[in-house]
Design a protein around this motif. Structure first.
Motif, PDB file in Angstrom:
ATOM      1  N   GLU A  85     -29.999   4.475  52.072  1.00  0.00           N
ATOM      2  CA  GLU A  85     -29.832   3.019  52.103  1.00  0.00           C
ATOM      3  C   GLU A  85     -31.153   2.295  51.901  1.00  0.00           C
ATOM      4  O   GLU A  85     -31.251   1.367  51.090  1.00  0.00           O
ATOM      5  N   THR A 142     -32.540   2.968  48.367  1.00  0.00           N
ATOM      6  CA  THR A 142     -31.795   2.183  47.386  1.00  0.00           C
ATOM      7  C   THR A 142     -32.277   0.741  47.364  1.00  0.00           C
ATOM      8  O   THR A 142     -32.459   0.141  46.291  1.00  0.00           O
ATOM      9  N   SER A 143     -32.509   0.173  48.537  1.00  0.00           N
ATOM     10  CA  SER A 143     -32.970  -1.206  48.630  1.00  0.00           C
ATOM     11  C   SER A 143     -34.338  -1.378  47.984  1.00  0.00           C
ATOM     12  O   SER A 143     -34.563  -2.337  47.232  1.00  0.00           O
TER      13      SER A 143
END
Length: 258
Positions: free
Chosen positions: A124, A127-128
């Motif tokens: 997560e 990805t950010s």
């Protein structure tokens, strides 16, 4: 020899020639190292011209941001317009994670000076950072990034999954180049790079470069860092490596591996 066999041999020769490539890259491209990057471009120019790759850090160590519209951003766009290939190179280039596994702790400690940013990130978070960094560089340069390289070439499982989900065309580590988007290998062989954090690392990297630049590696990768320009021995080794590499290979962009 029949004409069909001769044609096949000619096709094989062309393919082999096309795969004899020199991929030269400048790491840690950031406002922090603007003058060093310009010096590296001067060193590269006689050997590869603008046929090289820049690994761009959006905000090096959290206090050297690339600001759209700034002089450095304008320069980065000009380099891209001149044909230099652009990769995202982490986001902060700083490792702020406490690594749980022994293997990751050892890699974080001995393979980098606290800069293995993507080694311990969750999918997560990775990805950010990829999404935000990609948007910034593409906005500044006016074109898509060609790929991603993790700081210190260190990837955790979360980072690898994030690259796949983001559809990143090209990534590399110390030993290979692959396509996360297509899930296939593009090239294999060690990257030539230099280290200057200690005399031992400096000496060993010079010896490694001397051996690898003459090795029978079809796709020869050379990765330099801004601090390299502060060491005359490294500069001479880089120049010699580029000269020998170009003697039997064509300077190319990573995208030409497809």
């Amino acid at each position: 020899m029949g004409s069909a066999a001769a044609d096949a041999l000619r096709r094989m020769s062309v393919t082999a020639s096309n795969r004899s490539l020199l991929l030269a890259s400048i790491h840690d491209v950031s406002p922090r190292f603007e003058s060093e990057v310009e010096r590296l471009l001067e060193i590269f120019a006689p050997h590869v011209g603008d046929r090289l790759t820049m690994l761009v850090v959006p905000n090096h160590w959290g206090d050297a941001p690339i600001v759209p519209g700034s002089p450095f951003a304008t320069k980065l766009r000009r380099w891209a317009e001149n044909g230099i290939e652009m990769f995202l190179h982490g986001f902060f280039h700083r490792d702020d994670k406490a690594h749980a596994g022994n293997s990751d702790r050892l890699r974080a400690r001995f393979m980098t000076a606290g800069e293995g940013e993507f080694l311990g990130l969750s999918c997560e978070v990775a990805t950010s950072r990829i999404s935000e960094g990609r948007a910034l560089i593409e906005n500044v340069t006016g074109g898509p990034i060609a790929g991603f390289v993790a700081p210190a070439w260190l990837y955790g499982e979360g980072a690898l999954e994030a690259l796949r989900l983001a559809g990143i065309p090209i990534a590399e580590d110390h030993l290979r180049v692959w396509s996360p988007a297509e899930q296939r290998q593009l090239a294999r062989g060690p990257v030539i790079t230099w280290a200057s954090r200690s005399r031992v690392r400096l000496a060993s990297s010079l010896m490694a470069a001397a051996a690898l630049r003459r090795a029978p590696i079809d796709v020869l990768r050379i990765g330099v860092h801004p601090p390299d320009v502060r060491h005359p021995q490294i500069v001479r080794s880089v120049q010699r490596t580029l000269r020998i590499g170009r003697s039997s290979r064509r300077a190319a962009a990573y995208a030409e591996l497809f």
